[in-house]
Motif scaffolding. Structure first.
Motif, PDB file in Angstrom:
ATOM      1  N   GLY A   1       0.955  -1.172  -0.017  1.00  0.00           N
ATOM      2  CA  GLY A   1      -0.250   0.160  -0.086  1.00  0.00           C
ATOM      3  C   GLY A   1       0.844   1.011  -0.010  1.00  0.00           C
ATOM      4  N   CYS A   2       1.935   1.188   0.662  1.00  0.00           N
ATOM      5  CA  CYS A   2       2.679   2.575   0.928  1.00  0.00           C
ATOM      6  C   CYS A   2       3.430   2.479  -0.567  1.00  0.00           C
ATOM      7  CB  CYS A   2       3.450   2.178   2.020  1.00  0.00           C
ATOM      8  SG  CYS A   2       2.899   2.689   3.524  1.00  0.00           S
ATOM      9  N   SER A   3       3.900   1.581  -1.136  1.00  0.00           N
ATOM     10  CA  SER A   3       4.705   1.895  -2.366  1.00  0.00           C
ATOM     11  C   SER A   3       3.653   2.246  -3.483  1.00  0.00           C
ATOM     12  CB  SER A   3       5.116   0.359  -2.860  1.00  0.00           C
ATOM     13  OG  SER A   3       6.044  -0.168  -2.253  1.00  0.00           O
ATOM     14  N   SER A   4       2.189   1.956  -3.254  1.00  0.00           N
ATOM     15  CA  SER A   4       1.273   2.535  -4.472  1.00  0.00           C
ATOM     16  C   SER A   4       1.127   3.974  -3.937  1.00  0.00           C
ATOM     17  CB  SER A   4      -0.031   1.987  -3.936  1.00  0.00           C
ATOM     18  OG  SER A   4      -1.139   2.208  -4.998  1.00  0.00           O
ATOM     19  N   VAL A   5       1.098   4.487  -2.401  1.00  0.00           N
ATOM     20  CA  VAL A   5       1.081   5.574  -2.166  1.00  0.00           C
ATOM     21  C   VAL A   5       2.394   6.632  -2.673  1.00  0.00           C
ATOM     22  CG1 VAL A   5       1.047   7.440  -0.204  1.00  0.00           C
ATOM     23  CG2 VAL A   5      -0.406   5.188  -0.341  1.00  0.00           C
ATOM     24  N   TYR A   6       3.333   5.836  -2.683  1.00  0.00           N
ATOM     25  CA  TYR A   6       4.546   6.750  -3.059  1.00  0.00           C
ATOM     26  C   TYR A   6       4.382   7.196  -4.731  1.00  0.00           C
ATOM     27  CZ  TYR A   6       9.450   7.787  -4.167  1.00  0.00           C
ATOM     28  OH  TYR A   6      10.585   8.547  -4.898  1.00  0.00           O
ATOM     29  N   GLN A   7       3.948   6.136  -5.336  1.00  0.00           N
ATOM     30  CA  GLN A   7       3.664   6.629  -6.884  1.00  0.00           C
ATOM     31  C   GLN A   7       2.642   7.743  -6.949  1.00  0.00           C
ATOM     32  OE1 GLN A   7       1.315   3.752  -9.230  1.00  0.00           O
ATOM     33  NE2 GLN A   7       2.596   4.585 -11.102  1.00  0.00           N
ATOM     34  N   ALA A   8       1.418   7.453  -5.997  1.00  0.00           N
ATOM     35  CA  ALA A   8       0.401   8.479  -6.148  1.00  0.00           C
ATOM     36  C   ALA A   8       1.140  10.010  -5.571  1.00  0.00           C
ATOM     37  CB  ALA A   8      -0.473   8.104  -5.105  1.00  0.00           C
ATOM     38  N   LEU A   9       1.818  10.138  -4.662  1.00  0.00           N
ATOM     39  CA  LEU A   9       2.396  11.419  -4.310  1.00  0.00           C
ATOM     40  C   LEU A   9       3.190  12.059  -5.259  1.00  0.00           C
ATOM     41  CD1 LEU A   9       3.379  10.380  -0.517  1.00  0.00           C
ATOM     42  CD2 LEU A   9       1.536  11.897  -1.303  1.00  0.00           C
ATOM     43  N   ARG A  10       3.839  11.134  -6.076  1.00  0.00           N
ATOM     44  CA  ARG A  10       4.634  11.869  -7.116  1.00  0.00           C
ATOM     45  C   ARG A  10       3.752  12.176  -8.194  1.00  0.00           C
ATOM     46  NH1 ARG A  10       8.813   7.662  -9.074  1.00  0.00           N
ATOM     47  NH2 ARG A  10       9.790   9.388  -9.961  1.00  0.00           N
ATOM     48  N   CYS A  11       2.713  11.389  -8.491  1.00  0.00           N
ATOM     49  CA  CYS A  11       1.871  11.958  -9.440  1.00  0.00           C
ATOM     50  C   CYS A  11       0.940  13.241  -9.207  1.00  0.00           C
ATOM     51  CB  CYS A  11       0.828  10.823  -9.848  1.00  0.00           C
ATOM     52  SG  CYS A  11       1.613   9.554 -10.760  1.00  0.00           S
ATOM     53  N   ALA A  12       0.719  13.440  -7.617  1.00  0.00           N
ATOM     54  CA  ALA A  12       0.066  14.451  -7.197  1.00  0.00           C
ATOM     55  C   ALA A  12       0.952  15.740  -7.321  1.00  0.00           C
ATOM     56  CB  ALA A  12      -0.291  14.373  -5.720  1.00  0.00           C
ATOM     57  N   LEU A  13       2.287  15.637  -6.807  1.00  0.00           N
ATOM     58  CA  LEU A  13       3.312  16.607  -7.130  1.00  0.00           C
ATOM     59  C   LEU A  13       3.535  16.760  -8.329  1.00  0.00           C
ATOM     60  CD1 LEU A  13       6.137  15.337  -4.430  1.00  0.00           C
ATOM     61  CD2 LEU A  13       4.936  17.348  -4.385  1.00  0.00           C
ATOM     62  N   ALA A  14       3.416  15.967  -9.459  1.00  0.00           N
ATOM     63  CA  ALA A  14       3.422  16.399 -10.755  1.00  0.00           C
ATOM     64  C   ALA A  14       2.335  17.281 -11.311  1.00  0.00           C
ATOM     65  CB  ALA A  14       3.801  15.265 -11.796  1.00  0.00           C
ATOM     66  N   LEU A  15       1.115  16.980 -10.973  1.00  0.00           N
ATOM     67  CA  LEU A  15      -0.115  17.671 -11.239  1.00  0.00           C
ATOM     68  C   LEU A  15      -0.089  19.080 -10.520  1.00  0.00           C
ATOM     69  CD1 LEU A  15      -2.749  17.731 -12.301  1.00  0.00           C
ATOM     70  CD2 LEU A  15      -3.873  16.867 -10.136  1.00  0.00           C
ATOM     71  N   ALA A  16       0.506  19.188  -9.327  1.00  0.00           N
ATOM     72  CA  ALA A  16       0.790  20.461  -8.725  1.00  0.00           C
ATOM     73  C   ALA A  16       1.568  21.480  -9.579  1.00  0.00           C
ATOM     74  CB  ALA A  16       1.198  20.133  -7.119  1.00  0.00           C
ATOM     75  N   GLU A  17       2.918  20.772  -9.778  1.00  0.00           N
ATOM     76  CA  GLU A  17       3.902  21.448 -10.657  1.00  0.00           C
ATOM     77  C   GLU A  17       3.191  22.181 -11.846  1.00  0.00           C
ATOM     78  OE1 GLU A  17       8.153  21.084 -12.675  1.00  0.00           O
ATOM     79  OE2 GLU A  17       7.445  19.569 -11.312  1.00  0.00           O
ATOM     80  N   GLU A  18       2.393  21.100 -12.461  1.00  0.00           N
ATOM     81  CA  GLU A  18       1.811  21.608 -13.831  1.00  0.00           C
ATOM     82  C   GLU A  18       0.705  22.803 -13.560  1.00  0.00           C
ATOM     83  OE1 GLU A  18       1.145  21.078 -17.933  1.00  0.00           O
ATOM     84  OE2 GLU A  18       2.348  20.289 -16.599  1.00  0.00           O
ATOM     85  N   ARG A  19       0.175  22.693 -12.449  1.00  0.00           N
ATOM     86  CA  ARG A  19      -0.656  23.988 -12.095  1.00  0.00           C
ATOM     87  C   ARG A  19      -0.043  25.125 -11.389  1.00  0.00           C
ATOM     88  NH1 ARG A  19      -5.900  23.415 -11.582  1.00  0.00           N
ATOM     89  NH2 ARG A  19      -5.912  24.596  -9.720  1.00  0.00           N
ATOM     90  N   GLU A  20       1.271  25.004 -11.364  1.00  0.00           N
ATOM     91  CA  GLU A  20       2.219  25.902 -10.522  1.00  0.00           C
ATOM     92  C   GLU A  20       1.580  26.437  -9.109  1.00  0.00           C
ATOM     93  OE1 GLU A  20       2.192  29.429 -13.073  1.00  0.00           O
ATOM     94  OE2 GLU A  20       3.504  28.446 -14.693  1.00  0.00           O
ATOM     95  N   GLU A  21       1.223  25.338  -8.574  1.00  0.00           N
ATOM     96  CA  GLU A  21       0.975  25.228  -7.104  1.00  0.00           C
ATOM     97  C   GLU A  21       1.749  24.329  -6.322  1.00  0.00           C
ATOM     98  OE1 GLU A  21      -3.153  25.326  -6.031  1.00  0.00           O
ATOM     99  OE2 GLU A  21      -3.766  25.689  -8.119  1.00  0.00           O
ATOM    100  N   PRO A  22       3.046  24.668  -6.014  1.00  0.00           N
ATOM    101  CA  PRO A  22       4.053  23.811  -5.348  1.00  0.00           C
ATOM    102  C   PRO A  22       3.505  23.281  -3.922  1.00  0.00           C
ATOM    103  CG  PRO A  22       4.864  26.184  -5.364  1.00  0.00           C
ATOM    104  CD  PRO A  22       3.666  26.004  -6.486  1.00  0.00           C
TER     105      PRO A  22
END
Length: 357
Positions: free
Chosen positions: A168-189
């Motif tokens: 579960g934590c390995s899946s969450v790790y992938q999800a956090l990186r995707c969430a961070l990528a989305l945040a960067e795309e939106r310029e909301e670090p």
């Protein structure tokens, strides 16, 4: 209905012909409810993780409108604390059957939303789904422990379960990186998310004692690689160490030792992990080995008992099994959104805590 051009990258020798790919995508669409829900199969339950996995498979097949409806279902039915319940009867939002709220189930929306954005370039979709992703990540991180690991879930009464699961934590790790990528795309670090992801990745790589011992399960073997926390030579070594224990030549991957039971979902996820490590040939062999699970109509049986009274078991054709196969095939076929999400392209790196670099 998907066109041959949309599913061209889903044709893979010994795995899917063009006709079979079209049939499998049509079978997934037939299970989807009008409101966008994707239960395991009609009459069974929906869980948020597998719902998202099936939605990603629809995007990989070019069915972007259907996938968007699946994400809209999540947005409409998110709890006030950013979570979803662990199960809903037949995808009916007013009929939850498991009121627990599991962190990896909730986090996975970020993977799906980022995948859909990469597949479509739809800025309006990203804007609509950002509050959903943000709230889900915040729910998950409220269960992060001092050692970086994420607690498994909240009980129906809100009690936190602080024990952590490696898969579960390995899946969450992938999800956090995707969430961070989305945040960067939106310029909301989101610097707090970066710190949380770094601590979680370090725990996965270096502190197995912080997780419940579930090493009998094949997912604990390959998920640190599939989720992107373990990479390079260490990923290759990890896969090699468990290969003879879990892989049944010609049949697929065991779900749990020592049970003589191979499952399609775990097999396809291992194929994705092999692709991540650059072993496309072995990934293809695994995908070819589970074709005995393909059923008439294009869906796949969950698993097969290969000793004693050999039989398909359980007798269910699950959307997430078909979804995991389509995603693995899409990665091997070079689908840009799928390869970016699982291969790490455009995902943040350098998240290791300063003390551990």
């Amino acid at each position: 209905m998907s066109t041959p051009e949309q599913t061209e990258h889903l044709v893979l020798p010994g795995v899917l012909t063009a006709e079979q790919a079209t049939e499998t995508v049509a079978a997934l669409l037939a299970v989807q409810r009008e409101d966008g829900a994707l239960p395991w199969f009609r009459g069974h339950h929906l869980d948020p993780w597998d719902h998202t996995e099936a939605a990603m498979a629809l995007d990989a097949a070019g069915e972007h409108e259907a996938a968007a409806r699946a994400y809209a279902w999540l947005a409409r039915h998110q709890n006030e604390d950013g979570s979803w319940y662990a199960a809903y009867h037949d995808g009916e939002a007013d009929r939850p059957t498991d009121l627990g709220r599991e962190t990896n189930f909730c986090a996975y929306v970020a993977v799906g939303v980022w995948h859909h954005y990469l597949a479509t370039g739809d800025d309006a979709f990203a804007d609509r789904m950002w509050p959903t992703v943000y709230a889900a990540v915040e729910f998950v991180l409220r269960l992060q422990q001092p050692g970086g690991q994420i607690g498994w879930k909240r009980e129906p009464d809100g009690t936190p379960v602080t024990d952590a699961l490696l898969t579960g934590c390995s899946s969450v790790y992938q999800a956090l990186r995707c969430a961070l990528a989305l945040a960067e795309e939106r310029e909301e670090p989101q610097p707090d998310w970066e710190l949380a992801a770094g601590a979680l990745g370090h725990a996965i790589r270096s502190h197995p004692e912080r997780f419940l011992d579930k090493n009998r399960y094949s997912m604990d073997w390959y998920y640190p690689v599939l989720g992107g926390a373990v990479t390079g030579a260490e990923a290759t070594r990890r896969i090699e160490e468990g290969w003879d224990d879990f892989v049944v030549p010609g049949l697929g991957v065991r779900c749990v030792l020592p049970n003589p039971w191979v499952t399609g979902g775990e097999s396809c996820e291992l194929a994705l992990a092999l692709w991540v490590t650059g072993e496309s040939d072995r990934a293809l062999e695994i995908l070819q080995s589970v074709q005995h699970l393909r059923a008439e109509g294009g869906l796949y049986w969950t698993g097969y008992v290969f000793e004693g009274e050999r039989a398909v078991w359980p007798e269910e054709l699950t959307t997430w099994t078909a979804g995991s196969l389509l995603l693995a095939v899409a990665a091997l076929g070079g689908d840009e959104a799928t390869t970016a999400v699982f291969g790490g392209e455009r995902l943040p790196t350098g998240l290791e805590p300063d003390c551990c670099r």
